[in-house]
Design a protein around this motif. Structure first.
Motif, PDB file in Angstrom:
ATOM      1  N   LYS A 299      53.432  16.955   2.711  1.00  0.00           N
ATOM      2  CA  LYS A 299      52.960  16.107   4.129  1.00  0.00           C
ATOM      3  C   LYS A 299      52.016  16.979   4.711  1.00  0.00           C
ATOM      4  CE  LYS A 299      56.851  12.827   4.125  1.00  0.00           C
ATOM      5  NZ  LYS A 299      58.210  12.516   4.809  1.00  0.00           N
ATOM      6  N   ASP A 300      52.605  18.215   5.166  1.00  0.00           N
ATOM      7  CA  ASP A 300      51.717  19.191   5.856  1.00  0.00           C
ATOM      8  C   ASP A 300      50.447  19.414   5.207  1.00  0.00           C
ATOM      9  OD1 ASP A 300      53.654  19.429   8.004  1.00  0.00           O
ATOM     10  OD2 ASP A 300      54.624  20.946   7.116  1.00  0.00           O
ATOM     11  N   ARG A 301      50.285  19.748   3.761  1.00  0.00           N
ATOM     12  CA  ARG A 301      49.355  19.716   3.103  1.00  0.00           C
ATOM     13  C   ARG A 301      48.408  18.804   3.278  1.00  0.00           C
ATOM     14  NH1 ARG A 301      51.192  23.372  -1.924  1.00  0.00           N
ATOM     15  NH2 ARG A 301      48.966  24.288  -1.942  1.00  0.00           N
ATOM     16  N   LEU A 302      48.757  17.559   2.900  1.00  0.00           N
ATOM     17  CA  LEU A 302      48.179  16.262   3.091  1.00  0.00           C
ATOM     18  C   LEU A 302      47.505  16.241   4.584  1.00  0.00           C
ATOM     19  CD1 LEU A 302      46.849  13.695   1.789  1.00  0.00           C
ATOM     20  CD2 LEU A 302      48.963  12.519   2.797  1.00  0.00           C
ATOM     21  N   ARG A 303      48.202  16.417   5.675  1.00  0.00           N
ATOM     22  CA  ARG A 303      47.394  16.515   6.980  1.00  0.00           C
ATOM     23  C   ARG A 303      46.434  17.459   7.217  1.00  0.00           C
ATOM     24  NH1 ARG A 303      52.254  17.169  10.869  1.00  0.00           N
ATOM     25  NH2 ARG A 303      50.636  16.767  12.594  1.00  0.00           N
ATOM     26  N   VAL A 304      46.615  18.734   6.676  1.00  0.00           N
ATOM     27  CA  VAL A 304      45.665  19.523   6.331  1.00  0.00           C
ATOM     28  C   VAL A 304      44.278  19.354   5.817  1.00  0.00           C
ATOM     29  CG1 VAL A 304      45.042  21.903   5.629  1.00  0.00           C
ATOM     30  CG2 VAL A 304      47.257  21.528   6.868  1.00  0.00           C
ATOM     31  N   MET A 305      44.449  18.755   4.448  1.00  0.00           N
ATOM     32  CA  MET A 305      43.485  18.040   3.868  1.00  0.00           C
ATOM     33  C   MET A 305      42.725  17.287   4.293  1.00  0.00           C
ATOM     34  SD  MET A 305      43.568  19.922   0.987  1.00  0.00           S
ATOM     35  CE  MET A 305      44.626  20.806  -0.193  1.00  0.00           C
ATOM     36  N   GLN A 306      43.429  16.186   4.933  1.00  0.00           N
ATOM     37  CA  GLN A 306      42.655  15.135   5.800  1.00  0.00           C
ATOM     38  C   GLN A 306      41.839  15.509   6.793  1.00  0.00           C
ATOM     39  OE1 GLN A 306      46.113  12.591   5.684  1.00  0.00           O
ATOM     40  NE2 GLN A 306      45.425  11.081   4.337  1.00  0.00           N
ATOM     41  N   ALA A 307      42.494  16.302   7.680  1.00  0.00           N
ATOM     42  CA  ALA A 307      41.956  16.959   8.977  1.00  0.00           C
ATOM     43  C   ALA A 307      40.758  17.588   8.400  1.00  0.00           C
ATOM     44  CB  ALA A 307      42.842  17.877   9.686  1.00  0.00           C
ATOM     45  N   GLU A 308      40.704  18.331   7.430  1.00  0.00           N
ATOM     46  CA  GLU A 308      39.412  19.235   6.906  1.00  0.00           C
ATOM     47  C   GLU A 308      38.320  17.998   6.444  1.00  0.00           C
ATOM     48  OE1 GLU A 308      39.899  22.094   8.079  1.00  0.00           O
ATOM     49  OE2 GLU A 308      38.057  22.881   7.616  1.00  0.00           O
ATOM     50  N   GLU A 309      38.775  17.252   5.737  1.00  0.00           N
ATOM     51  CA  GLU A 309      37.633  16.443   5.344  1.00  0.00           C
ATOM     52  C   GLU A 309      36.988  15.580   6.386  1.00  0.00           C
ATOM     53  OE1 GLU A 309      40.211  15.527   0.887  1.00  0.00           O
ATOM     54  OE2 GLU A 309      40.225  14.008   2.493  1.00  0.00           O
ATOM     55  N   ALA A 310      37.794  15.186   7.181  1.00  0.00           N
ATOM     56  CA  ALA A 310      37.419  14.467   8.447  1.00  0.00           C
ATOM     57  C   ALA A 310      36.228  15.461   9.120  1.00  0.00           C
ATOM     58  CB  ALA A 310      38.435  14.130   9.423  1.00  0.00           C
ATOM     59  N   LYS A 311      36.854  16.596   9.340  1.00  0.00           N
ATOM     60  CA  LYS A 311      35.761  17.691   9.934  1.00  0.00           C
ATOM     61  C   LYS A 311      34.614  17.751   9.135  1.00  0.00           C
ATOM     62  CE  LYS A 311      38.951  21.001  11.607  1.00  0.00           C
ATOM     63  NZ  LYS A 311      39.315  22.503  11.117  1.00  0.00           N
ATOM     64  N   ILE A 312      34.560  17.590   7.981  1.00  0.00           N
ATOM     65  CA  ILE A 312      33.348  17.835   6.910  1.00  0.00           C
ATOM     66  C   ILE A 312      32.400  16.577   7.127  1.00  0.00           C
ATOM     67  CG2 ILE A 312      32.478  18.002   4.736  1.00  0.00           C
ATOM     68  CD1 ILE A 312      34.803  20.207   4.179  1.00  0.00           C
ATOM     69  N   ALA A 313      33.207  15.370   7.224  1.00  0.00           N
ATOM     70  CA  ALA A 313      32.544  14.043   7.130  1.00  0.00           C
ATOM     71  C   ALA A 313      31.690  14.058   8.566  1.00  0.00           C
ATOM     72  CB  ALA A 313      33.409  12.918   7.058  1.00  0.00           C
ATOM     73  N   ALA A 314      32.373  14.620   9.479  1.00  0.00           N
ATOM     74  CA  ALA A 314      31.798  14.579  10.672  1.00  0.00           C
ATOM     75  C   ALA A 314      30.508  15.181  11.155  1.00  0.00           C
ATOM     76  CB  ALA A 314      33.047  14.925  11.951  1.00  0.00           C
ATOM     77  N   ALA A 315      30.530  16.516  10.342  1.00  0.00           N
ATOM     78  CA  ALA A 315      29.497  17.306  10.169  1.00  0.00           C
ATOM     79  C   ALA A 315      27.956  17.050   9.764  1.00  0.00           C
ATOM     80  CB  ALA A 315      29.685  18.700   9.490  1.00  0.00           C
ATOM     81  N   GLY A 316      28.421  15.820   8.863  1.00  0.00           N
ATOM     82  CA  GLY A 316      26.984  15.162   8.297  1.00  0.00           C
ATOM     83  C   GLY A 316      26.476  15.856   7.083  1.00  0.00           C
ATOM     84  N   TRP A 336      51.103  30.909   9.987  1.00  0.00           N
ATOM     85  CA  TRP A 336      50.631  29.698   9.268  1.00  0.00           C
ATOM     86  C   TRP A 336      50.680  28.254  10.117  1.00  0.00           C
ATOM     87  CZ3 TRP A 336      54.563  25.832   8.728  1.00  0.00           C
ATOM     88  CH2 TRP A 336      55.898  26.246   8.793  1.00  0.00           C
ATOM     89  N   LYS A 337      51.661  28.236  11.477  1.00  0.00           N
ATOM     90  CA  LYS A 337      51.956  27.084  11.854  1.00  0.00           C
ATOM     91  C   LYS A 337      50.727  26.424  12.440  1.00  0.00           C
ATOM     92  CE  LYS A 337      56.848  27.597  12.515  1.00  0.00           C
ATOM     93  NZ  LYS A 337      57.738  28.540  13.014  1.00  0.00           N
ATOM     94  N   ASP A 338      49.951  27.218  13.034  1.00  0.00           N
ATOM     95  CA  ASP A 338      48.554  27.004  13.852  1.00  0.00           C
ATOM     96  C   ASP A 338      47.696  26.179  12.794  1.00  0.00           C
ATOM     97  OD1 ASP A 338      49.773  27.456  16.007  1.00  0.00           O
ATOM     98  OD2 ASP A 338      48.553  29.354  16.536  1.00  0.00           O
ATOM     99  N   LEU A 339      47.726  26.448  11.385  1.00  0.00           N
ATOM    100  CA  LEU A 339      47.059  25.905  10.456  1.00  0.00           C
ATOM    101  C   LEU A 339      47.275  24.302  10.106  1.00  0.00           C
ATOM    102  CD1 LEU A 339      47.044  28.891   7.935  1.00  0.00           C
ATOM    103  CD2 LEU A 339      45.297  28.208   9.570  1.00  0.00           C
ATOM    104  N   ILE A 340      48.327  24.030  10.654  1.00  0.00           N
ATOM    105  CA  ILE A 340      48.664  22.433  10.570  1.00  0.00           C
ATOM    106  C   ILE A 340      48.070  21.655  11.697  1.00  0.00           C
ATOM    107  CG2 ILE A 340      50.446  20.671  10.085  1.00  0.00           C
ATOM    108  CD1 ILE A 340      52.119  23.197   8.725  1.00  0.00           C
ATOM    109  N   PRO A 341      47.447  20.874  11.475  1.00  0.00           N
ATOM    110  CA  PRO A 341      46.782  19.925  12.718  1.00  0.00           C
ATOM    111  C   PRO A 341      47.924  19.270  13.463  1.00  0.00           C
ATOM    112  CG  PRO A 341      46.111  19.292  10.874  1.00  0.00           C
ATOM    113  CD  PRO A 341      46.576  20.336  10.508  1.00  0.00           C
ATOM    114  N   ARG A 342      48.162  19.374  14.637  1.00  0.00           N
ATOM    115  CA  ARG A 342      49.258  18.479  15.367  1.00  0.00           C
ATOM    116  C   ARG A 342      48.575  17.143  15.695  1.00  0.00           C
ATOM    117  NH1 ARG A 342      49.329  23.462  18.087  1.00  0.00           N
ATOM    118  NH2 ARG A 342      51.032  24.615  17.376  1.00  0.00           N
ATOM    119  N   ASP A 343      49.675  15.912  15.752  1.00  0.00           N
ATOM    120  CA  ASP A 343      49.161  14.916  16.014  1.00  0.00           C
ATOM    121  C   ASP A 343      48.814  14.779  17.569  1.00  0.00           C
ATOM    122  OD1 ASP A 343      49.272  13.834  13.562  1.00  0.00           O
ATOM    123  OD2 ASP A 343      51.279  13.487  13.609  1.00  0.00           O
TER     124      ASP A 343
END
Ligand SMILES: [Zn+2]
Length: 343
Positions: A299-316, A336-343
């Motif tokens: 679940k943490d890994r998924l959140r990390v991935m989704q956050a990074e995908e959103a960043k890349i999408a926003a960068a255009g 490592w804790k700071d690498l997981i985005p918080r809600d």
């Protein structure tokens, strides 16, 4: 490919090298099995070539990207070498198993089943041992990988009894060899200049999603995680889930997850590939069964991935800088804790 791979698994495992060391008699390989192995090897080779060349700018250790996938008689069990030599038209101990479409080797008209005399002056080691071993292949590939990454490579081949000389104009690629292990289990590892993944990944995730796992392993290599973990005295065995090791492994896992999203984006893969991988039921299951406390929860890994995908999408159109690459010379901190985005 999936069904074919599954089909050959029960039969082919005994025919291949690392899977069954010391087996007394290998089962005979037939043409279907040999072609299935070739197809599986090439699927990984294509993914590896695409990721390694598209991300060369992020790698300080480069190799010439040529697009030739090699195999050797030495990697097959002695009992099968006659069949293998005939089927793949070996005129020596090392041959071209396949060519990545669109690669420099294809442009040079090198073909599957050309036997290799030399590549950039590197000659295959002709020693054929009594046991199956990929040492010959590994040594040869390492020597070719050490050639300058962007200089023309003279290649001497044998095809249909004739000798050919061609020049390959390589493109720089991250220095990593990709090795498919025919094994129904789920195991993917990065060894610094090698990524090894089992065919079980293809069986269970399908070809497209496996690229996400391969990108994760390449990210470990780009960030030199193996040597940095070694430098910290990290324990890769049972103790990896205890004490200080937990933080070190989780840090490297999450970094590889995050960087993998960038590697996939730079190689033109679908923007949600990494998060789709972690939403696959098998990936969720891996978190529970296969992964020790050293690995973050899916679940943490998924959140990390989704956050990074959103960043890349926003960068255009302009891709953001790839994270962690600039710090790969520094020791790991285990944070490592700071690498997981918080809600
Ligand atoms: Zn990993």
């Amino acid at each position: 490919m999936l069904i074919r791979i599954r089909l050959i698994l029960s039969l082919a495992v005994a025919c291949l090298v690392a899977a069954v060391p010391g087996i007394a008699r290998a089962q005979a390989l037939d043409a279907t099995m040999m072609e299935a192995i070739r197809e599986a090897d090439m699927t990984l080779a294509v993914t590896g070539f695409r990721l390694s060349t598209a991300n060369a700018a992020l790698c300080d250790r480069l190799e010439p990207g040529h697009g030739m996938q090699f195999h050797t008689l030495a990697q097959y069990a002695v009992d099968n070498r006659g069949l293998v030599a005939t089927h793949f038209a070996f005129a020596g101990t090392l041959a071209v198993e396949g060519i990545v479409p669109g690669s420099p080797a294809e442009r040079a008209d090198i073909r599957a089943d050309d036997s290799v005399v030399s590549v950039g002056g590197v000659r295959p080691d002709d020693a054929l041992s009594k046991t199956a071993s990929i040492d010959t292949l590994a040594k040869f590939v390492a020597a070719v990988a050490a050639l300058p990454p962007a200089q023309p490579i003279p290649v001497e081949l044998r095809r249909g009894g004739k000798r050919l000389s061609v020049i390959v104009y390589p493109v720089p690629a991250c220095r990593t060899r990709y090795e498919l292990l025919i094994d129904g289990g789920l195991d993917a590892r990065a060894y610094g200049d090698l990524v090894r993944i089992t065919s079980g990944y293809y069986d269970r995730f399908g070809d497209e999603l496996v690229a996400a796992a391969v990108a994760h392993e390449l990210a470990h290599n780009i960030l030199r995680h193996r040597e940095r973990l070694d430098a910290m005295g990290a324990d890769f065995g049972f103790a990896s889930g205890f004490g200080r090791n937990v933080g070190l492994f989780r840090q490297t896992e999450l970094q590889a997850d995050i960087l993998s999203v960038h590697l996939l984006a730079r190689a033109g893969y679908p923007a949600d590939l990494a998060s789709r991988f972690w939403q696959h039921p098998v990936a969720k299951g891996m978190s529970g069964i296969f992964q020790s406390r050293s690995h973050p929860h899916w679940k943490d890994r998924l959140r990390v991935m989704q956050a990074e995908e959103a960043k890349i999408a926003a960068a255009g159109a302009v891709l953001p800088p790839a994270p962690f690459v600039a710090e790969r010379d520094l020791p790991l901190t285990g944070e490592w804790k700071d690498l997981i985005p918080r809600d």
